[in-house]
Design a protein around this motif. Structure first.
Motif, short mmCIF file in Angstrom:
data_model
loop_
_atom_site.label_atom_id
_atom_site.label_comp_id
_atom_site.label_asym_id
_atom_site.label_seq_id
_atom_site.Cartn_x
_atom_site.Cartn_y
_atom_site.Cartn_z
N LEU A 63 0.85 -1.19 0.00
CA LEU A 63 0.00 0.00 0.00
C LEU A 63 0.88 1.23 0.00
CD1 LEU A 63 -2.84 -0.38 2.69
CD2 LEU A 63 -3.16 0.13 0.27
N ARG A 64 0.44 2.27 -0.69
CA ARG A 64 1.19 3.52 -0.65
C ARG A 64 0.19 4.67 -0.47
NH1 ARG A 64 5.80 5.93 -4.70
NH2 ARG A 64 7.29 4.87 -3.39
N PRO A 65 0.46 5.54 0.52
CA PRO A 65 -0.50 6.62 0.81
C PRO A 65 -0.71 7.56 -0.38
CG PRO A 65 1.20 6.49 2.52
CD PRO A 65 1.63 5.59 1.40
N TYR A 66 -1.86 8.15 -0.44
CA TYR A 66 -2.21 9.18 -1.44
C TYR A 66 -1.97 8.71 -2.88
CZ TYR A 66 -2.29 11.81 2.85
OH TYR A 66 -2.56 12.21 4.14
N THR A 67 -2.32 7.47 -3.14
CA THR A 67 -2.24 6.96 -4.51
C THR A 67 -3.65 6.58 -5.00
OG1 THR A 67 -1.73 4.81 -3.53
CG2 THR A 67 0.12 6.02 -4.48
#
Ligand SMILES: Cc1ncc(COP(=O)(O)O)c(C=O)c1O
Length: 460
Positions: A124-128
């Motif tokens: 998971l990667r934030p703000y994607t």
């Protein structure tokens, strides 16, 4: 010089008035600061710690620090003495006040650990534009929705349509997308956990922004059956995705899967367990917990057992759950399932959050350390909740009431009368349960009586 020159030197030294006063002062000061009680206190923990490696240190209080965002408020919850029960039993009944977490329940720890582990593993990667999916009866969903917002994700929560309304309202207020489905067996594709997995798999396909993109992948990673979907061109089978910028920046669907996800266990093994150990200075005779996914009892139980092989780990199991029989007789079974006398959906109880009728990874991790199980009827759970409000001003949710009833049963069964510490989890507050467990009309319609003597009699 006589036969004992050393003794003579000492007596000459002591005969001087100044040195004599200093000597007697030091001796008296030492004796006064080491009363018999402090000696006993000193020796008691030492005896216990023979096998320990844990370095005891003060509990970290948050009151004198500034924490970073909502996730900084998670964990390090106080251990509260339940005065009415402790005074009546002579045994310390201590509740871990998990309802004080910002998302209102013990599940904040789990949601945070699952999301952080997914980020650490590059899933998971934030703000994607990524979205977290989960199947839950509510508490975990609320925790995921809370942390998702703080970390730049969206959340979709699939839940049975018979859970308390206030959980739905909380989820909507937190901006989560909700799907409510008919309760169904786990072998049914439309069961809420199965649906969450499917929705995560289809996320990238269905996402209108990305639907024009050519590729869609599902990544399964072990040991948790994590599902991650992406629209990136990266070949997930080649295992090169962790360095692929295209993949890393694309929106992903992530199925959190609390039932099978190891992060659930880890949240308690690394957090709840060590905190309890510190807060009791290692003096805990028993730990009591219900099991919904099994994460709390598995992680906390295994940690406490690793510190003290003699600690008793016991389960509080509500009506309709098969775990009691699994612990007692090795078979996951409840007679209501078999006899078709189920009054309600899922696990047949008014208690929400605990009880289970199937094996999960986290239950598997719990079973080796569980020594005992206590069946708690709906009437007993309701009675305990009302008793605690009446005597302690503690307004707790249904699983907390079950846990405390099981603590009392354990103490009575063991014949403990003085000094032991029994620790349990106060999972959430009564304000999550107004419409069912704390609704007298609802209980009346469900044929559940409110009878405080169920608690008063056992305490006598
Ligand atoms: C209110 C409440 N209490 C207890 C539990 C059980 O915790 P675990 O899933 O760790 O067994 C849950 C789980 O969802 C819950 O919602």
């Amino acid at each position: 010089m006589g036969w004992f020159p050393e003794a003579e030197r000492w007596s000459t030294w002591l005969s001087r008035p100044v040195t004599r006063h200093i000597f007697y002062g030091v001796v008296i000061g030492f004796l006064l600061s080491h009363t018999p009680t402090s000696f006993t206190r000193y020796l008691k923990p030492r005896k216990r710690r023979e096998t320990e490696t844990f370095d005891s240190r003060p509990i970290e209080l948050r009151s004198d620090e500034i924490v970073s965002g909502v996730t900084g408020l998670i964990g390090n919850t106080p251990l509260v003495r339940i005065n009415s029960l402790s005074d009546a039993l002579g045994v310390e009944i201590l509740g871990k006040a998990e309802f004080l977490n910002p998302g209102g329940s013990v599940k904040d720890r789990v949601a945070l650990q699952m999301i952080e582990d997914a980020e650490r593993n590059g899933l998971l990667r934030p703000y994607t534009g990524s979205r977290i999916f989960e199947g839950t009866v509510g508490s975990t969903g609320i925790s995921i929705a809370t942390i998702a917002k703080a970390r730049g994700y969206d959340a979709t929560i699939i839940m049975p349509d018979d859970v308390a309304e206030e959980k739905v309202k909380a989820l909507l207020s937190l901006g989560a997308e909700i799907e409510r489905v008919r309760p169904a067996s786990i072998i049914d594709k439309k069961q809420y956990v199965n649906l969450a997995r499917q929705r995560a798999s289809r996320f990238a396909q269905d996402d209108p922004v990305n639907s024009s993109l050519p590729h869609n992948h599902t990544l399964y990673s072990t040991p948790s059956s994590v599902v991650v979907t992406t629209t990136s061109n990266v070949d997930l089978d080649q295992n090169n995705w962790q360095n692929d910028e295209d993949f890393l920046t694309k929106p992903r669907g992530y199925f959190a899967d609390q039932f099978e996800n190891r992060s659930n266990f880890d949240a308690h093994f690394k957090g709840t367990g060590p905190e309890i150990w510190r807060q009791t200075s290692g003096r805990v005779e028993a730990f009591v917990s219900g099991a919904g996914t099994g994460g709390t009892v598995a992680g906390t139980g295994q940690y406490l057992r690793s510190m003290n092989p003699e600690v008793i780990i016991a389960i509080s199991d509500p009506d309709g759950s098969g775990l009691y029989n699994k612990v007692k007789y090795g078979v996951m079974y409840d007679r209501r399932e078999a006899e078709g006398t189920k009054r309600r959906h899922q696990v047949d109880t008014v208690v929400e959050g605990i009880g289970i009728n199937r094996m999960t990874n986290n239950i598997e991790l719990a079973l080796p350390v569980i020594d005992d199980a206590f069946r708690i009827t709906d009437e007993e759970a309701v009675a305990m909740s009302r008793y605690l409000v009446k005597h302690d001003g503690l307004f707790l949710g249904s699983s907390s009431a079950c846990n405390l009833m099981a603590c009392v049963k354990l103490v009575k069964k063991k014949g403990w009368k003085e000094g032991q510490n029994v620790v349990t989890i106060l999972c959430d507050s009564g304000n999550r349960h107004y419409s069912k467990f704390w609704n007298d009309d609802y209980l009346r319609n469900a044929d559940i009586s409110i009878n405080l003597s169920l608690v008063e009699n056992i305490l006598q």
